[in-house]
Design a protein around this motif. Structure first.
Motif, PDB file in Angstrom:
ATOM      1  N   PRO A   1       1.025  -1.127   0.111  1.00  0.00           N
ATOM      2  CA  PRO A   1      -0.240   0.340  -0.196  1.00  0.00           C
ATOM      3  C   PRO A   1       0.886   1.512  -0.252  1.00  0.00           C
ATOM      4  CG  PRO A   1      -0.595  -1.964   1.441  1.00  0.00           C
ATOM      5  CD  PRO A   1       0.597  -2.340   1.103  1.00  0.00           C
ATOM      6  N   ARG A   2       1.911   1.038   0.416  1.00  0.00           N
ATOM      7  CA  ARG A   2       2.370   2.442   0.547  1.00  0.00           C
ATOM      8  C   ARG A   2       4.134   2.245  -0.650  1.00  0.00           C
ATOM      9  NH1 ARG A   2       5.132   2.202   7.041  1.00  0.00           N
ATOM     10  NH2 ARG A   2       3.318   1.889   8.083  1.00  0.00           N
ATOM     11  N   GLU A   3       3.641   1.671  -1.175  1.00  0.00           N
ATOM     12  CA  GLU A   3       4.700   2.090  -2.585  1.00  0.00           C
ATOM     13  C   GLU A   3       3.627   2.848  -3.823  1.00  0.00           C
ATOM     14  OE1 GLU A   3       7.499   1.060  -3.130  1.00  0.00           O
ATOM     15  OE2 GLU A   3       7.302  -0.406  -2.232  1.00  0.00           O
ATOM     16  N   GLU A   4       4.471   3.760  -4.656  1.00  0.00           N
ATOM     17  CA  GLU A   4       3.711   4.048  -6.068  1.00  0.00           C
ATOM     18  C   GLU A   4       3.300   3.531  -7.097  1.00  0.00           C
ATOM     19  OE1 GLU A   4       5.412   7.924  -6.290  1.00  0.00           O
ATOM     20  OE2 GLU A   4       5.366   8.286  -3.899  1.00  0.00           O
ATOM     21  N   PHE A   5       4.483   2.928  -7.658  1.00  0.00           N
ATOM     22  CA  PHE A   5       4.497   2.373  -8.996  1.00  0.00           C
ATOM     23  C   PHE A   5       3.220   1.024  -9.189  1.00  0.00           C
ATOM     24  CE2 PHE A   5       8.350   4.293  -8.906  1.00  0.00           C
ATOM     25  CZ  PHE A   5       8.135   5.620 -10.103  1.00  0.00           C
ATOM     26  N   CYS A   6       2.706   0.767  -9.817  1.00  0.00           N
ATOM     27  CA  CYS A   6       1.693  -0.002  -9.579  1.00  0.00           C
ATOM     28  C   CYS A   6       2.003  -1.200  -9.782  1.00  0.00           C
ATOM     29  CB  CYS A   6       0.508   0.210 -11.071  1.00  0.00           C
ATOM     30  SG  CYS A   6       1.356   0.314 -12.664  1.00  0.00           S
ATOM     31  N   TRP A   7       3.540  -1.398 -10.516  1.00  0.00           N
ATOM     32  CA  TRP A   7       3.852  -3.017 -10.512  1.00  0.00           C
ATOM     33  C   TRP A   7       4.507  -4.222  -9.118  1.00  0.00           C
ATOM     34  CZ3 TRP A   7       5.844   0.785 -13.616  1.00  0.00           C
ATOM     35  CH2 TRP A   7       7.479   1.053 -12.773  1.00  0.00           C
TER      36      TRP A   7
END
Length: 311
Positions: free
Chosen positions: A42-48
């Protein structure tokens, strides 16, 4: 931003996982409630990373395709399916380029879990494959049964049943002038003596060699059958009786030339043949066979290794 919240609230009621990705930065700008509950990071930005837990752009990513379709065809929608190894599930993705309320172009995706459908499809494919294999085996078994029902088990030529089936059909057919139907009866000379002297195994080898030799001299449409024991018959159609005589003489001579050895001793083989031509008064194949058989016994009585027929 109030406009964004209203837009996202509308998308939250969709009963499938849905999310939006900036097509330039691959940043996840939105994930509905169902999607948020299954995010990997959840804290990541990139969709992959955020959506699928991948270390690089997903192999099934449709952003480049959507951009190209938008430029070339003015079509900004795609439907595809892919297998997500992280969840061990199949998904169908409904992808579309849309303008987000803040002005960015995003890939908006609805994900539908189709794992169950894929399992059903796989099961159906396995079932169909199994049925196809069983059907193939059944066809092969039927083909084998048909062969066994029509062919002599030892020599591989037509058995008595198949010989008469084909022969009666040909006998009852109307032949164009000047063709006639001929029937020959063949009997191996002194075959019992061969069996008694050398044994039944050698007798079987003689029968095989006998039929193989004759088959090489017959035309495709000739009917060649084993009627029983050492008794055989050939049915053929010809427009010239002399040709029939020449063929049967060749058969007789080739049989006599068979070189089969047992313990360095030659097994002498010869055949007696009688034949006749169908005439207008013949009502059945059996009548013609009886006449051919009569000439066969004339050949036997005159010393064997002979060809006899009505002159």
């Amino acid at each position: 931003m109030q406009e964004n919240r209203l837009f996202e609230a509308l998308l939250d009621v969709i009963p499938f996982a849905a999310y939006a990705v900036d097509v330039e930065t691959y940043e996840v700008v939105y994930a509905n409630k169902m999607m948020s509950e299954s995010l990997f990071a959840p804290r990541e930005e990139f969709c992959w990373k955020k959506v699928f837990g991948q270390e690089e752009i997903c192999s099934w990513c449709k952003v480049p395709d959507l951009k190209q379709r938008s430029r070339q065809y003015k079509n900004e929608k795609l439907i595809s399916s892919f297998f997500d190894e992280a969840t061990d599930k199949w998904f169908q993705a409904f992808d579309e380029l849309i303008s987000w309320p803040d002005g960015r172009t995003v890939k908006y995706t609805i994900l539908v879990d189709i794992s169950e459908q894929k399992e059903i499809q796989a099961s159906m494919i396995k079932t169909h494959a199994k049925l196809a294999i069983q059907s193939k085996k059944l066809q092969q078994a039927n083909k084998k049964l048909k062969y066994l029902s029509e062919k002599d088990y030892l020599t591989g030529i037509d058995n008595r049943r198949s010989y008469f089936k084909k022969g009666i059909e040909l006998f009852e057919a109307s032949l164009d002038e000047p063709y006639d139907l001929y029937v020959a009866m063949l009997d191996l000379d002194r075959f019992k003596s061969i069996n008694d002297t050398y044994g039944h195994n050698i007798g079987d080898e003689v029968l095989k060699e006998f039929t193989q030799t004759i088959e090489l001299l017959l035309d495709e449409n000739d009917i060649f059958g084993r009627l029983g024991g050492e008794e055989f018959s050939i049915i053929l159609v010809s427009d010239n009786q002399d040709d029939v005589i020449a063929k049967l003489e060749t058969i007789k001579n080739k049989i006599k030339a068979i070189d089969l050895k047992v313990d360095d001793k030659s097994v002498n083989v010869s055949v007696s043949i009688g034949f006749d031509k169908k005439i207008a008064t013949d009502k059945s194949l059996d009548i013609l066979l009886e006449r051919a058989d009569k000439y066969l016994y004339e050949a036997k009585n005159e010393g064997r290794d002979k060809l006899k027929f009505r002159v």
